[in-house]
Design an enzyme around this catalytic site. Structure first.
Site, PDB file in Angstrom:
ATOM      1  N   LYS A   1       7.551 -11.877 -10.889  1.00  0.00           N
ATOM      2  CA  LYS A   1       7.535 -13.277 -10.478  1.00  0.00           C
ATOM      3  C   LYS A   1       8.621 -13.503  -9.424  1.00  0.00           C
ATOM      4  O   LYS A   1       9.716 -12.942  -9.517  1.00  0.00           O
ATOM      5  CB  LYS A   1       7.785 -14.129 -11.724  1.00  0.00           C
ATOM      6  CG  LYS A   1       7.689 -15.627 -11.562  1.00  0.00           C
ATOM      7  CD  LYS A   1       7.897 -16.259 -12.941  1.00  0.00           C
ATOM      8  CE  LYS A   1       7.792 -17.775 -12.928  1.00  0.00           C
ATOM      9  NZ  LYS A   1       7.963 -18.326 -14.300  1.00  0.00           N
TER      10      LYS A   1
ATOM     11  N   SER B   1       4.459 -21.344 -15.591  1.00  0.00           N
ATOM     12  CA  SER B   1       4.719 -21.222 -14.169  1.00  0.00           C
ATOM     13  C   SER B   1       4.476 -19.815 -13.634  1.00  0.00           C
ATOM     14  O   SER B   1       4.407 -19.619 -12.417  1.00  0.00           O
ATOM     15  CB  SER B   1       6.167 -21.639 -13.874  1.00  0.00           C
ATOM     16  OG  SER B   1       7.089 -20.805 -14.544  1.00  0.00           O
TER      17      SER B   1
ATOM     18  N   SER C   1       5.987 -20.586 -20.030  1.00  0.00           N
ATOM     19  CA  SER C   1       5.485 -19.985 -18.795  1.00  0.00           C
ATOM     20  C   SER C   1       5.064 -18.533 -18.940  1.00  0.00           C
ATOM     21  O   SER C   1       4.353 -18.006 -18.079  1.00  0.00           O
ATOM     22  CB  SER C   1       6.552 -20.091 -17.698  1.00  0.00           C
ATOM     23  OG  SER C   1       6.816 -21.434 -17.380  1.00  0.00           O
TER      24      SER C   1
END
Length: 630
Positions: free
Chosen positions: A84, A158, A182
Site C-alpha cells: 500500500k 482503505s 482497512s
C-alpha cells in the site's frame, strides 16, 4: 481494466507453495515469472489499483539477482508482492494517494525489508483511500478502485489496491494497513483473506501513520496458509518502532465457541443478511458452537473512533502538511481530518476514560466465548451510491470493524462464498490479542471446507476434507525444518501452518550432528544443565503426518517435546548414539543462531564437543547478502 483470463495463466497460481515448488524443481525461474508479469500487467492498461508499478529494468535486475540464490533456503523466493502506498520503499515515492504530499522514501519500511530479505519480489505500490481514511476505496485522485467481481461496486478501503491486485492474481500477497477495518473490508469484498494482527506484532517503522496508537500492518493473501507464511517472515520487534512489542503466547489454543450478534445489522441489505445466515450454517457444519450475544458495548467503542478524540491522531500525522495544503485533500478526507484540529487535551482524556469503561465490558463479553464471528461488512455499495452520500455510506461499512483496534484484539477476514447476486461475501473472526495462530488455523479449516476459488483468478483452493485439513497434529521443529531452512518445504507442501515461534522447556541441550545432509541438529532431553531451545510449532494436517514421519531419517525420530508453557507436542528427537562426536551448541539457544554464526555443519568425530567451544566466524545469510530490494 480487468483481464479476461487470470494473469500468468499458464504458470503456477500466484500462491507461495506452488511458486516455490516450481522454482525448486527448475520448472520456473524468477526471470520467466517477471517477464510474464510485465506482459500481463501491461495488458491491463490504466489500472487504478496501482499508484506505481516497479519499472521493468528494476524487476529484471531483482529476478536476475535471485537466480544466483537458492530457492530452498529463502522462504519467499521469487514470490511477487505489493505494498500500500502509505508504506515506504527506498528510492520510490510514497504518496498516501495525495500527489501534493508525495516524497521519495530514503529507507524501506522494516516489514517490507524483511520480506525482500526472504526473497520476495516487490512489483508495485497500490492505491488507497487518501491518507488511509476511508473504507470504500474511492477517495483517491488516482481513481476509484472497482470491485474485482463487479466494477460497479466498491473494492473496499482503505487498502483498496492491495486487495484488488491479490484478488486478480497480480500479487501472491500484499501489505495494507488497518486502523478501522482497512485490512478486512477489502478482503471481504474481493474474496480473499485479510489478517489484522495484534498491534505491534508487525512493526510500523516506515509506515505513514493514520492513528499511530491504533495502526496495524495487515496482510492480504488468497489463503490462510500464505498469510501465515508472510506473518512468520515479517513479524518481530523493531527497536525503531516504539509501538512494536514481542509476541506473547496465545490465550487460547483453538477456537470452537463463537459469539454472534443477536440482532445483526445489514442496513436493509437482505442479500447480505442471507449470505450471513448461510455462513452461520457453514460454521455449524464445522462443529463450531454459536452463541448469540449483545454487541452494543462493541458498537459503543466503535463510535469513539470517529466521534471521539482519535481523529486528532489523523490530524497529528499530517499536521504540517494539512495546515498549509488542506486544499490538496479529497473533500471527505479533509472534512474528517479537519475535525481533529479543534480537539483539546481534555477531549482526549475524556475519550480515554470512556474507552477504559467500555473495554471492561467488551473483554467480559469476549471471555464468554473463544472468538466472535461477524459479517466482515454489513453491506456493499455501488460506487455511484458512495459518490452521492460519501460519509454515511462509508460509515456503514465499519459497523463490525471499527472497535477491534481500539480494544487491542486480533482479527481475520475469510471468504464465505458468493452472494446470490454473485458478489463476494466474507466473515471476520475476532479474538483477543496474540491469537493469530488459532485464527489462521480456524480460517484455513473454514476456507478449505468451502472448496472456494482463490480471489477472482479462477484458480481454486485445493480441496481438503475439513475434518483433516487443519487442527491436526502439532509438531515442534528445531533445525532444518524451521522457516527459511532447507527442509521447511516438507511441512509446507503438506499444508502445515506455522502456529508459534517459541522455545522448549528448560530441559534440553542441542547438538550439531556429524555427516547429515543438509546439516541438522539433535535435540537431547537432560536431567540437569538443560536450557530452553528455540523451536517452531506447526499444525500438521492428519493426512500429511504419516508421510512426514516416514521421511525422517535416522538418527532423528519423532518423539514428544515439552514446550516453555508446559505443554507437550510431537517433535524431533535424536538417537543417543548420534550425539557422540557431535558439537554441543546449546550456548547458541537454537539452530538458527548457530547457523547465523557460521556453524553450518557439525565438527568431525573426535573434535571438541564443548558447548563453549568457539566457532570460526563466517558470513551469515542476512540482509547484507540478500539481493537488492528491487
Amino acid at each position: 481494466m480487468q483481464p479476461r483470463r487470470p494473469p500468468l495463466a499458464d504458470l503456477p497460481p500466484l500462491a507461495i507453495e506452488p511458486l516455490l515448488a516450481a522454482y525448486r524443481s527448475g520448472a520456473l525461474t524468477p526471470r520467466v515469472l517477471v517477464e510474464r508479469w510485465l506482459a500481463d500487467s501491461a495488458a491491463t492498461g490504466d489500472d487504478p489499483a496501482w499508484i506505481m508499478r516497479v519499472p521493468a529494468d528494476a524487476l529484471r535486475a531483482r529476478a536476475d539477482a535471485l537466480t544466483a540464490l537458492d530457492p530452498a533456503v529463502l522462504p519467499l523466493y521469487g514470490v511477487p508482492f505489493a505494498v500500500k502506498d502509505n508504506i515506504d520503499v527506498a528510492s520510490l515515492p510514497t504518496t498516501a494517494a495525495c500527489p501534493a504530499f508525495a516524497f521519495t522514501a530514503s529507507a524501506t519500511a522494516t516489514a517490507v525489508q524483511r520480506l525482500l530479505d526472504a526473497g520476495a519480489i516487490l512489483v508495485g505500490k497500490t492505491n488507497l483511500d487518501q491518507f488511509a481514511t476511508g473504507l470504500v476505496g474511492t477517495r483517491s485522485p488516482y481513481g476509484a478502485v472497482p470491485n474485482a467481481f463487479d466494477a460497479a461496486y466498491v473494492s473496499g478501503g482503505s487498502s483498496s489496491g492491495s486487495a484488488s491486485v491479490v484478488a486478480r492474481g497480480f500479487a501472491a500477497f500484499a501489505l495494507g494497513t488497518d486502523t478501522a477495518g482497512s485490512g478486512r473490508v477489502p478482503a471481504g469484498f474481493n474474496n480473499i483473506v485479510g489478517l489484522k494482527p495484534t498491534r505491534g506484532l508487525l512493526p510500523t517503522t516506515g509506515v505513514l501513520p493514520a492513528c499511530r496508537s491504533l495502526d496495524c500492518l495487515s496482510i492480504f493473501a488468497t489463503s490462510c496458509a500464505d498469510a501465515a507464511r508472510v506473518l512468520a517472515v515479517a513479524q518481530g520487534v523493531d527497536a525503531q518502532d516504539p509501538y512494536s512489542r514481542p509476541a506473547a503466547a496465545a490465550p487460547l489454543a483453538r477456537i470452537a465457541r463463537l459469539g454472534v450478534p443477536s440482532t445483526p445489522e445489514f442496513f436493509g441489505d437482505h442479500v447480505q443478511a442471507a449470505a450471513y445466515a448461510q455462513a452461520l450454517t457453514h460454521a455449524r457444519s464445522l462443529g463450531l458452537e454459536l452463541v448469540e450475544m449483545d454487541f452494543s458495548p462493541l458498537h459503543a467503542v466503535a463510535d469513539l473512533l470517529y466521534e471521539g478524540p482519535w481523529v486528532a491522531e489523523r490530524y497529528a500525522a499530517i499536521r504540517a502538511f494539512f495546515d498549509v495544503r488542506a486544499d490538496a485533500l479529497e473533500p471527505s478526507v479533509r472534512s474528517i481530518i479537519e475535525r481533529g484540529r479543534g480537539l483539546v487535551g481534555a477531549d482526549v482524556f475524556a475519550g480515554q476514560y470512556a474507552l477504559a469503561a467500555l473495554r471492561g465490558r467488551c473483554n467480559a463479553l469476549l471471555q464468554q466465548v473463544d472468538a466472535l464471528l461477524v459479517p466482515t461488512a454489513p453491506t456493499i455499495h455501488r460506487i455511484d451510491a458512495v459518490a452521492a452520500d460519501p460519509i454515511a455510506r462509508n460509515s456503514q461499512l465499519g459497523h463490525y470493524t471499527n472497535f477491534v483496534n481500539l480494544l487491542d484484539w486480533s482479527a481475520l477476514a475469510v471468504p464465505a462464498g458468493l452472494r446470490s447476486d454473485g458478489l463476494p461475501f466474507g466473515c471476520t473472526v475476532i479474538a483477543p490479542a496474540w491469537c493469530e495462530a488459532p485464527l489462521l488455523a480456524l480460517g484455513a479449516r473454514w476456507h478449505a471446507a468451502l472448496d472456494a476459488p482463490l480471489g477472482a483468478t479462477g484458480h481454486r483452493l485445493p480441496h481438503t476434507a475439513a475434518t483433516a485439513s487443519t487442527l491436526g497434529i502439532r509438531v515442534a521443529v528445531v533445525g532444518a525444518h524451521l522457516s527459511g531452512m532447507p527442509l521447511n518445504h516438507q511441512l509446507t507442501e503438506r499444508r502445515a501452518a506455522l502456529l508459534a515461534q517459541t522455545t522448549t522447556a528448560p530441559h534440553y541441550r542441542l547438538h550439531a550432528l556429524v555427516g547429515t545432509t543438509p546439516p541438522k541438529p539433535g535435540l537431547q532431553r537432560v536431567d540437569a544443565d538443560g536450557t530452553a531451545i528455540e523451536v517452531e510449532v506447526w499444525d500438521m494436517p492428519l493426512a500429511g503426518f504419516g508421510s512426514f514421519v516416514a521421511a525422517v531419517p535416522p538418527p532423528l525420530a519423532i518423539g514428544t517435546v515439552e514446550l516453555a508453557d508446559g505443554g507437550w507436542v510431537k517433535g524431533f528427537v535424536c538417537e543417543p548414539h548420534a550425539l557422540y562426536g557431535a558439537r554441543d551448541i546449546t550456548v547458541y539457544g537454537g539452530w538458527r543462531s548457530f547457523v547465523a554464526a557460521g556453524g553450518t555443519a557439525a565438527v568431525p568425530a573426535g573434535s571438541s564437543a564443548s558447548s563453549s567451544a568457539a566457532l570460526s566466524a563466517a558470513p551469515s545469510t542476512s540482509s547484507s547478502a540478500s539481493p537488492a530490494p528491487l
